[in-house]
Design a protein around this motif. Structure first.
Motif, short mmCIF file in Angstrom:
data_model
loop_
_atom_site.label_atom_id
_atom_site.label_comp_id
_atom_site.label_asym_id
_atom_site.label_seq_id
_atom_site.Cartn_x
_atom_site.Cartn_y
_atom_site.Cartn_z
N LEU A 91 0.72 -1.29 -0.01
CA LEU A 91 0.07 0.18 -0.10
C LEU A 91 0.90 1.26 0.21
O LEU A 91 2.03 1.30 0.55
CB LEU A 91 -0.80 -0.03 1.31
N TYR A 92 0.35 2.23 -0.80
CA TYR A 92 1.15 3.54 -0.59
C TYR A 92 0.06 4.72 -0.91
O TYR A 92 -1.02 4.42 -1.38
CB TYR A 92 2.17 3.45 -1.92
N ARG A 93 0.53 5.90 -0.50
CA ARG A 93 -0.47 7.00 -0.83
C ARG A 93 -0.30 7.67 -2.09
O ARG A 93 0.89 7.87 -2.32
CB ARG A 93 -0.20 8.38 0.43
N LYS A 94 -1.24 7.88 -2.86
CA LYS A 94 -1.24 8.41 -4.20
C LYS A 94 -0.63 9.82 -4.03
O LYS A 94 -0.08 10.43 -5.17
CB LYS A 94 -2.49 8.51 -4.93
N SER A 95 -0.92 10.44 -2.97
CA SER A 95 -0.32 11.91 -2.69
C SER A 95 1.26 11.80 -2.97
O SER A 95 2.05 12.84 -3.16
CB SER A 95 -0.56 12.50 -1.56
N ASP A 96 1.83 10.68 -2.33
CA ASP A 96 3.42 10.57 -2.44
C ASP A 96 3.68 10.37 -3.80
O ASP A 96 4.79 10.70 -4.60
CB ASP A 96 3.76 9.20 -1.36
N GLN A 97 2.82 9.48 -4.61
CA GLN A 97 3.01 9.28 -5.95
C GLN A 97 3.15 10.70 -6.89
O GLN A 97 3.92 10.76 -7.69
CB GLN A 97 2.07 8.31 -6.60
N TYR A 98 2.33 11.35 -6.60
CA TYR A 98 2.18 12.49 -7.20
C TYR A 98 3.44 13.52 -6.88
O TYR A 98 3.82 14.43 -7.93
CB TYR A 98 0.88 13.49 -7.07
N TRP A 134 -5.36 5.69 -0.75
CA TRP A 134 -4.22 4.35 -0.64
C TRP A 134 -4.52 3.48 -1.93
O TRP A 134 -5.74 3.19 -2.46
CB TRP A 134 -4.64 3.70 0.61
N GLU A 135 -3.73 3.10 -2.53
CA GLU A 135 -3.52 2.15 -3.33
C GLU A 135 -2.64 1.29 -3.35
O GLU A 135 -1.54 1.44 -2.83
CB GLU A 135 -3.37 2.67 -4.71
N ALA A 136 -2.82 -0.14 -3.84
CA ALA A 136 -1.84 -1.24 -3.75
C ALA A 136 -0.81 -1.41 -4.92
O ALA A 136 -1.49 -1.33 -6.29
CB ALA A 136 -2.39 -2.57 -3.28
N LYS A 137 0.37 -1.42 -4.87
CA LYS A 137 1.42 -1.65 -6.11
C LYS A 137 1.04 -2.99 -6.57
O LYS A 137 1.42 -3.13 -7.99
CB LYS A 137 2.69 -1.31 -5.46
N ARG A 138 1.00 -4.11 -5.95
CA ARG A 138 0.84 -5.41 -6.57
C ARG A 138 -0.22 -6.24 -5.93
O ARG A 138 -0.76 -5.76 -4.96
CB ARG A 138 1.96 -5.96 -6.47
N GLU A 170 -9.18 2.17 0.70
CA GLU A 170 -8.92 3.29 -0.24
C GLU A 170 -8.61 4.59 0.69
O GLU A 170 -8.00 5.56 0.29
CB GLU A 170 -10.13 3.39 -1.30
N LYS A 171 -9.68 4.78 1.79
CA LYS A 171 -9.70 5.93 2.67
C LYS A 171 -8.71 5.66 3.79
O LYS A 171 -8.03 6.69 4.37
CB LYS A 171 -11.04 6.44 3.19
N GLU A 172 -8.88 4.68 4.48
CA GLU A 172 -8.25 4.27 5.80
C GLU A 172 -6.88 3.64 5.60
O GLU A 172 -6.22 3.56 6.64
CB GLU A 172 -9.41 3.65 6.51
N GLY A 173 -6.64 3.08 4.58
CA GLY A 173 -5.08 2.33 4.36
C GLY A 173 -5.11 1.21 5.30
O GLY A 173 -5.95 0.39 5.34
N PRO A 174 -3.73 1.23 5.69
CA PRO A 174 -3.25 0.24 6.61
C PRO A 174 -4.15 -0.24 7.62
O PRO A 174 -4.21 -1.42 7.84
CB PRO A 174 -1.85 0.50 6.98
N ARG A 175 -4.90 0.64 8.35
CA ARG A 175 -5.68 0.32 9.47
C ARG A 175 -6.75 -0.71 9.01
O ARG A 175 -6.93 -1.69 9.57
CB ARG A 175 -6.38 1.57 9.96
#
Length: 236
Positions: free
Chosen positions: A67-74, A130-134, A206-211
C-alpha cells in the motif's frame, strides 16, 4: 470486531430454522438420494471455496504490504520537476525511493518550500487515497470468486432435503452432545460473519489504508480458520 461478527451471523442463522422447518417435507428414498448428492457437492464446493479463500488471503497480504499514498506518487513527480531540491540533500533520494506505506515524498515536498508548496501539498492531501502496487486486482477477483463459491456451497446445504428425524436417538445412552455435524455447524457464525464483513472492510481501505487492511486481514484469516475446521471435522 469479533462481537460484531458473531452478532451478524447469529441473527442470520436464527432465521434459518423458521425458513426450513415449516412446512416439514416428507422423507422419501428419492429425497434421501438427492440429499446425499447435494451434500457431496456441498463438500466439493466447500473445499473449492477454502482453496479460493486461502489464495485470496495470501494475495490480500501482498496487497496490504504494498500500500502507498497516491499523494506521495504525485509528489514524486513534483520533486522530479524540481531537481534543485537535490542539492546537498540526501533526503531527496529517500523521498524518491520506491513507494510504500512509509513514503515521505509529499511531506518532503512541503518542507522544502512551505511557502510556495503548501497549496499543492494540501490539494494532494485533500482527497487522500491508498492504493496497492501489486496483487490488488488479483485479490479483488479472487475475493469475488470466493464469495460466489461460498454462496453456492451454502445453497447446496440449505436446499438439500431433510434427513430422517429420530425422536429418540438412543434411550440407553442418551442424546449425543457432540458430533462432527454439530462441530461443522458451530463454526458457521464465524465464517459467515467474516464473509459478510469482508466487502465492507475492503471498501474502507482506499480511505483508511493500513488500518482497514489490517482489520481485513484479521477477519479474513479468522473466517478461513473457522471454515477449515468446519471441513476438517466432517472430512476426517
Amino acid at each position: 470486531m469479533l462481537v460484531c461478527m458473531f452478532y451478524t451471523s447469529t441473527v442470520f442463522g436464527q432465521s434459518i430454522p423458521y425458513l426450513q422447518n415449516d412446512p416439514k417435507p416428507s422423507v422419501t428414498k428419492e429425497s434421501l438420494k438427492r440429499r446425499r448428492n447435494l451434500l457431496e457437492w456441498h463438500q466439493i464446493a466447500g473445499l473449492t471455496t477454502l482453496a479460493l479463500w486461502l489464495a485470496t488471503n495470501l494475495e490480500g497480504d501482498k496487497a496490504s504490504e504494498s500500500l502507498y499514498r497516491k499523494s506521495d506518487q504525485y509528489a514524486q513527480g513534483l520533486l522530479l520537476a524540481n531537481p534543485q531540491y537535490a542539492t546537498n540533500d540526501p533526503m531527496y533520494l529517500v523521498a524518491l525511493s520506491p513507494l510504500n506505506r512509509h513514503s515521505i515524498a509529499a511531506d518532503y515536498f512541503l518542507l522544502k518550500d512551505p511557502t510556495n508548496n503548501a497549496g499543492l501539498y494540501f490539494a494532494l492531501k485533500a482527497n487522500e487515497e491508498w492504493e496497492a502496487k501489486r496483487s490488488g486486482d488479483l485479490h479483488k477477483n479472487l475475493a469475488m470468486a470466493t464469495f460466489s463459491m461460498y454462496a453456492i456451497t451454502a445453497g447446496l446445504a440449505f436446499f438439500s432435503p431433510s434427513k430422517i428425524d429420530t425422536d429418540v436417538e438412543n434411550e440407553t445412552d442418551g442424546p449425543r452432545i457432540y458430533s462432527p455435524i454439530f462441530a461443522h455447524k458451530a463454526t458457521i457464525p464465524i465464517h459467515l460473519a467474516s464473509m459478510l464483513l469482508l466487502p465492507g472492510l475492503g471498501a474502507r481501505i482506499e480511505k483508511e489504508g493500513p488500518r482497514a487492511a489490517h482489520q481485513m486481514e484479521q477477519v479474513g484469516w479468522a473466517g478461513f480458520g473457522a471454515m477449515s475446521i468446519a471441513l476438517l471435522v466432517i472430512t476426517f
